[in-house]
Design an enzyme around this catalytic site. Structure first.
Site, PDB file in Angstrom:
ATOM      1  CB  ALA A   1      -0.881   0.000   1.236  1.00  0.00           C
TER       2      ALA A   1
ATOM      3  N   GLY B   1       0.747  -4.914   1.004  1.00  0.00           N
ATOM      4  CA  GLY B   1      -0.483  -5.024   0.220  1.00  0.00           C
ATOM      5  C   GLY B   1      -0.260  -5.706  -1.120  1.00  0.00           C
TER       6      GLY B   1
ATOM      7  CD  GLU C   1      -2.234  -7.415   3.240  1.00  0.00           C
ATOM      8  OE1 GLU C   1      -3.208  -7.699   3.949  1.00  0.00           O
ATOM      9  OE2 GLU C   1      -1.678  -6.298   3.247  1.00  0.00           O
TER      10      GLU C   1
ATOM     11  CD  GLU D   1       1.740  -5.209   5.519  1.00  0.00           C
ATOM     12  OE1 GLU D   1       2.570  -6.093   5.849  1.00  0.00           O
ATOM     13  OE2 GLU D   1       0.956  -5.353   4.555  1.00  0.00           O
TER      14      GLU D   1
HETATM   15  C1  LIG Z   1      -2.544  -2.762   4.136  1.00  0.00           C
HETATM   16  C2  LIG Z   1      -1.217  -2.725   3.519  1.00  0.00           C
HETATM   17  C3  LIG Z   1      -0.232  -1.976   4.065  1.00  0.00           C
HETATM   18  C4  LIG Z   1       1.055  -1.899   3.388  1.00  0.00           C
HETATM   19  O1  LIG Z   1       1.286  -2.497   2.368  1.00  0.00           O
HETATM   20  S1  LIG Z   1       2.202  -0.883   4.099  1.00  0.00           S
HETATM   21  C5  LIG Z   1       3.580  -0.958   3.009  1.00  0.00           C
HETATM   22  C6  LIG Z   1       4.366  -2.208   3.137  1.00  0.00           C
HETATM   23  N1  LIG Z   1       5.464  -2.188   2.196  1.00  0.00           N
HETATM   24  C7  LIG Z   1       6.686  -1.832   2.543  1.00  0.00           C
HETATM   25  O2  LIG Z   1       6.961  -1.509   3.676  1.00  0.00           O
HETATM   26  C8  LIG Z   1       7.722  -1.842   1.452  1.00  0.00           C
HETATM   27  C9  LIG Z   1       8.517  -0.581   1.441  1.00  0.00           C
HETATM   28  N2  LIG Z   1       9.424  -0.488   0.291  1.00  0.00           N
HETATM   29  C10 LIG Z   1      10.576  -1.148   0.227  1.00  0.00           C
HETATM   30  O3  LIG Z   1      10.932  -1.947   1.052  1.00  0.00           O
HETATM   31  C11 LIG Z   1      11.482  -0.822  -0.925  1.00  0.00           C
HETATM   32  O4  LIG Z   1      11.103   0.384  -1.452  1.00  0.00           O
HETATM   33  C12 LIG Z   1      11.465  -1.863  -2.059  1.00  0.00           C
HETATM   34  C13 LIG Z   1      12.126  -3.152  -1.573  1.00  0.00           C
HETATM   35  C14 LIG Z   1      10.079  -2.150  -2.549  1.00  0.00           C
HETATM   36  C15 LIG Z   1      12.307  -1.304  -3.258  1.00  0.00           C
HETATM   37  O5  LIG Z   1      13.563  -0.937  -2.794  1.00  0.00           O
HETATM   38  P1  LIG Z   1      14.523  -0.053  -3.740  1.00  0.00           P
HETATM   39  O6  LIG Z   1      14.629  -0.700  -5.076  1.00  0.00           O
HETATM   40  O7  LIG Z   1      15.779   0.169  -2.991  1.00  0.00           O
HETATM   41  O8  LIG Z   1      13.768   1.284  -4.004  1.00  0.00           O
HETATM   42  P2  LIG Z   1      13.489   2.448  -2.958  1.00  0.00           P
HETATM   43  O9  LIG Z   1      14.475   3.523  -3.232  1.00  0.00           O
HETATM   44  O10 LIG Z   1      13.388   1.957  -1.571  1.00  0.00           O
HETATM   45  O11 LIG Z   1      12.049   2.909  -3.372  1.00  0.00           O
HETATM   46  C16 LIG Z   1      11.832   3.525  -4.636  1.00  0.00           C
HETATM   47  C17 LIG Z   1      10.736   4.532  -4.488  1.00  0.00           C
HETATM   48  O12 LIG Z   1       9.520   3.854  -4.145  1.00  0.00           O
HETATM   49  C18 LIG Z   1       8.967   4.439  -2.985  1.00  0.00           C
HETATM   50  N3  LIG Z   1       8.255   3.407  -2.248  1.00  0.00           N
HETATM   51  C19 LIG Z   1       8.642   2.141  -2.050  1.00  0.00           C
HETATM   52  N4  LIG Z   1       7.703   1.471  -1.381  1.00  0.00           N
HETATM   53  C20 LIG Z   1       6.705   2.342  -1.155  1.00  0.00           C
HETATM   54  C21 LIG Z   1       5.451   2.242  -0.520  1.00  0.00           C
HETATM   55  N5  LIG Z   1       5.023   1.080   0.006  1.00  0.00           N
HETATM   56  N6  LIG Z   1       4.683   3.343  -0.462  1.00  0.00           N
HETATM   57  C22 LIG Z   1       5.090   4.506  -1.014  1.00  0.00           C
HETATM   58  N7  LIG Z   1       6.266   4.656  -1.647  1.00  0.00           N
HETATM   59  C23 LIG Z   1       7.054   3.580  -1.707  1.00  0.00           C
HETATM   60  C24 LIG Z   1      10.155   4.991  -2.226  1.00  0.00           C
HETATM   61  O13 LIG Z   1       9.723   6.003  -1.372  1.00  0.00           O
HETATM   62  C25 LIG Z   1      10.998   5.517  -3.351  1.00  0.00           C
HETATM   63  O14 LIG Z   1      10.438   6.750  -3.723  1.00  0.00           O
HETATM   64  P3  LIG Z   1      11.333   7.849  -4.409  1.00  0.00           P
HETATM   65  O15 LIG Z   1      11.766   7.301  -5.716  1.00  0.00           O
HETATM   66  O16 LIG Z   1      10.457   9.043  -4.524  1.00  0.00           O
HETATM   67  O17 LIG Z   1      12.475   8.074  -3.480  1.00  0.00           O
END
Ligand SMILES: C/C=C/C(=O)SCCNC(=O)CCNC(=O)[C@H](O)C(C)(C)COP(=O)(O)OP(=O)(O)OC[C@H]1O[C@@H](n2cnc3c(N)ncnc32)[C@H](O)[C@@H]1OP(=O)(O)O
Length: 811
Positions: free
Chosen positions: A158, A204, A207, A229
């Protein structure tokens, strides 16, 4: 290391094995190992398919609401986004939907505005519209494949920023409910759905895949599946707390949800999280043919894995479940210190689901708990850390980094080997050099042992293992050709003994053979970079010199301090930053002052610890109080872990530096006298604690007698809160002083630096967020009271006084 422990979170190990009831209880007692930020796994019905349970309960809504327009979060709730679909601009996120001749709808996620796909409010709305028009209403569609059009991965979850931008978190409940209705609507089409995953499928994103009937992932090293999460202080809110246990069992799912850990393809297959693992090139074609096969009956859904007798007992019988949940809760208590609400909510949702297996109540409960968690200060702090890490990746020095292909590491000790390891893992050609073959051999062994471990734990393929080892060229002074190898080095990182003379000698050696563009980074923790880079006989290219201060152990510590001296070129700074980022570190640029940022903040903590010991506060009480504050270990254990000699050196070095009264008020001879006795901490089996006994660490009679002498027999009954406030205020005041003096650029750097550098309570979000939460005014009042009572070492710095006077916040 400390932080590593802090950030790794609660890891619940699976109980597996023998078949007797008694053995089950023993296994439960010792097998469930939970670490800090993460959480456990869920009891699930034997039918093993929560989807069918949900599907049975789910009546297709008459018609999914077709959106007026996309929505985005803002202000108090969820507001309309400016995107309105038109016949010409039908979809933003689903531009590539395709129906194959055999009736497979291939739905490719592709967020045009982001590097990675996220389930933003806007995407969910468009997904409803796309589904209704392209799939649900089309009788030719006999099965569906969900995949990503992006190389960066499937879906990263998400959209975290959508969630955090909603002020009134209770408005998330209807939004998530709408998402659930959408998933149920998809199921009601009653055609097989396949998730085809390459790269990360997290939160998500996973999910969504869990609502599918079949999951295929690639064996790419970037493929990882997980429900992280909990690391954001949240829980899986799109049905994950219900659907995952049904798929992989209670223990496996609790492990995933409470730890938030990534599951790699092989493990995912083994535990039943995915049905098939394929090469990236064949993902889409295999997914399409699988979808066809599922539709025409030539491919069957995977059968649920048969549980062992033991797991049936643990997960499916009342006494087994009773023992399991008791153990899980105790572990959560122990590892969170009650400071993280998310693991408790996850446990609660899974248990709730088990008690309400049919019907949609369990999903309602889940989303309500999600919204409650989203409103907590802990979640705000943890999301702040995620946001901060992203901001820090974007630091720009205004110049382009040079292209680095070859990294030379001087010194093959623990630090050097670690730097070489993370460099090789990220694809750099690495030269690892030490004085002689024996020292070099030790470093190579350290590195190879780490890779062996990763390989044996399935976290690295044999191919990657071979690739990594082949990238490292070992060199010593005894290797005649070492100079020739250095002629093509783009970056040299020295990690040799802390001696100014030695470091400058190395620069001289290296500058004589490396090309002009080669950047020289020094991994000193104490020597001023300006001294190392002072122009002279040994140093001819000072502009190429920069500090890169790694933390030990390098492969697992996430922080890197980058320290330019006055003459460092923008290009050299940008290069250090780019390489640090690529090595997987969060880089904070700090000023060239004694202790840089992290150790400088630690200095006053060490002094205050000595003051508290002198006043007669028992060592265990000191540790316990700071653990309750949220630190991964207390200050006494910290000193033992890093080495009493190292801590003593840092304290005396900073006492002689420019911190003035801020290093006053204690008696750091506490540590230097211990060094004289040879009590060096854990590494010598004797520090404050003795580490030789069978019962773990204890305080021996010699230490007790030493402490009696040191305290003059005083015993203090100080409250835990007082201990916490005294140590924490010395720490956060120093952090604020660093901001005041421009040692760090901003509060985000300051927060991440201490959370990642010393494990500052992640749920508090770092020193600046913590001060915001307490209120800077009341913090200043508290420090002033301490200053009146104990001395001017507690006087708040000017920046804090100014913030208090103006009511300003750091975030
Ligand atoms: C009910 C459900 C709830 C949920 O799902 S809560 C969210 C759970 N998910 C996470 O916690 C995952 C978070 N993201 C990551 O761990 C990493 O990212 C990745 C492994 C997916 C990719 O890593 P890398 O390739 O190093 O890229 P990067 O620089 O971390 O991210 C690239 C851009 O993507 C944005 N981003 C990544 N995940 C999310 C997200 N879940 N929501 C919003 N933005 C996200 C970052 O901020 C950044 O953005 P910019 O390019 O502007 O710096």
């Amino acid at each position: 290391m400390l932080l590593h422990t802090a950030i790794k979170s609660l890891a619940l190990r699976q109980c597996s094995g023998a078949a007797t009831r008694q053995r089950a209880s023993t296994m439960l007692a010792r097998g469930v190992a939970l670490r800090l930020l993460d959480a456990p796994r869920a009891v699930v019905p034997n039918n093993n398919n929560a989807f069918s349970t949900a599907a049975a309960a789910m009546e297709a809504p008459a018609a999914a609401p077709v959106p007026k327009a996309s929505t985005e979060a803002s202000g108090g709730g969820v507001k309309e986004s400016p995107f309105v679909p038109t016949p010409e601009r039908k979809y933003r996120f689903f531009r590539n939907v395709e129906i194959t001749p055999a009736g497979v709808a291939v739905v490719r996620f592709d967020n045009p505005d982001k590097k990675v796909n996220t389930l933003s409010f806007a995407l969910m709305r468009e997904a409803q519209s796309m589904w209704e028009t392209e799939v649900h209403a089309n009788p030719a569609v006999r099965s569906v494949v969900f995949t990503s059009a992006k190389e960066s991965g499937f879906i990263a979850g998400a959209d975290i920023f959508d969630i955090s931008s909603v002020e009134d978190k209770s408005t998330l409940v209807p939004v998530i409910e709408e998402a659930l209705q959408f998933f149920l609507r998809m199921k009601s089409k009653n055609v097989p759905m396949v998730a085809a995953i390459n790269g990360p499928a997290l939160g998500g994103g996973l999910e969504w895949a869990l609502w599918c009937d079949y999951r295929i992932c690639t064996d790419s090293s970037s493929t990882k599946l997980g429900l992280p999460e909990v690391k954001l202080g949240l829980l899986p809110g799109f049905g994950g707390t219900q659907n995952l246990p049904a798929l992989v069992g209670i223990q496996g799912s609790m492990d995933m949800m409470l730890t938030g850990k990534d599951i790699r393809p092989a493990k995912a297959k083994k535990m039943g999280l995915v049905d098939l693992v394929v090469a990236p090139q064949s993902l889409e074609s295999v997914a399409i043919s699988t979808a066809e096969g599922l539709a025409n009956g030539t491919v069957q859904k995977s059968k649920p894995k048969k549980k062992s007798l033991m797991n049936r007992f643990i997960e499916d019988t009342p006494p087994g479940q009773y023992m399991m949940w008791d153990k899980v809760k105790k572990m959560v208590d122990k590892n969170t210190g009650g400071n993280y609400p998310a693991p408790y909510a996850i446990v609660d949702c899974v248990q709730y689901g088990l008690a309400h297996q049919s019907g949609l109540d369990k999903f309602k409960h889940e989303r309500e708990e999600f919204a409650k968690l989203a409103a907590t200060k802990e979640s705000e702090a943890l999301i702040g850390i995620f946001d901060g890490m992203n901001q820090m990746k974007k630091h720009s020095s205004g110049a382009e980094p040079i292209k680095v292909k070859k990294v030379a590491v001087m010194g093959a000790g623990l630090m050097g080997a670690g730097i070489a390891q993370v460099s090789a893992e990220k694809g750099y050609e690495v030269l690892l050099k030490d004085r002689d073959d024996v020292s070099l051999g030790r470093g190579i062994t350290l590195m190879n042992d780490n890779w062996e471990k990763k390989y044996s734990r399935g976290r690295m393929t044999k191919y990657q293992y071979n690739l990594n080892t082949s990238r490292v060229t070992p060199l010593s002074d005894q290797t005649e050709s070492w100079k020739r190898h250095f002629e093509s080095a783009d970056l040299v990182i020295e990690a040799v003994f802390e001696s100014l003379e030695l470091k400058r000698k190395i620069i001289q050696q290296v500058e004589s053979v490396t090309p002009d563009h080669c950047v020289f980074a020094t991994n000193t923790s104490a020597i001023p970079i300006a001294d190392i880079a002072a122009p002279g006989d040994e140093v001819k290219r000072p502009e190429n010199i920069v500090g890169m201060h790694y933390f030990s152990p390098v492969p697992s510590m996430p922080l890197l301090e980058i320290i330019p001296h006055g003459g460092t070129s923008e290009e050299a700074l940008a290069t250090a930053f780019a390489v640090g980022n690529k090595q997987g570190k969060t880089c904070v640029v700090v000023k060239d002052v004694p202790g840089f940022y992290v150790n400088r903040c630690l200095g006053p903590v060490l002094v205050e610890t000595s003051a508290l010991v002198k006043e007669g506060v028992p060592l265990e009480k000191l540790d316990e109080a700071m653990k309750k504050f949220g630190m991964p270990v207390g200050p006494i254990t910290l000193i033992d872990e890093v080495g009493v000699d190292v801590a003593s050196k840092v304290a005396s070095f900073l006492s002689n530096a420019d911190l003035g009264k801020r290093m006053g008020g204690g008696d750091i001879s506490l540590m230097s006298k211990m060094v004289e006795k040879g009590w060096l901490g854990k590494k010598s089996k004797q520090g404050f604690f003795t580490y030789t006994g069978k019962k773990g660490k204890t305080i021996g009679p010699e230490v007790n007698s030493y402490l009696r002498e040191f305290t003059g027999g005083r015993v203090s009954n100080m409250s835990e809160t007082n201990i916490q406030d005294r140590i924490a205020s010395r720490l956060v005041n120093e952090a604020a002083k660093c901001l005041e003096d421009g040692i760090i650029d901003n509060p985000v750097d300051g927060d991440i630096g201490l959370v990642f550098g010393i494990g500052f309570a992640p749920f508090k979000g770092g020193p600046f967020r913590y001060m915001d939460a307490v209120g800077v005014t009341s913090y200043v009042d508290r420090m002033n009271r301490f200053a009146d009572e104990l001395g001017d070492q507690f006087e708040p710095c000017q920046l804090l006084k100014d913030y208090a006077a103006s009511g300003k916040r750091f975030h």
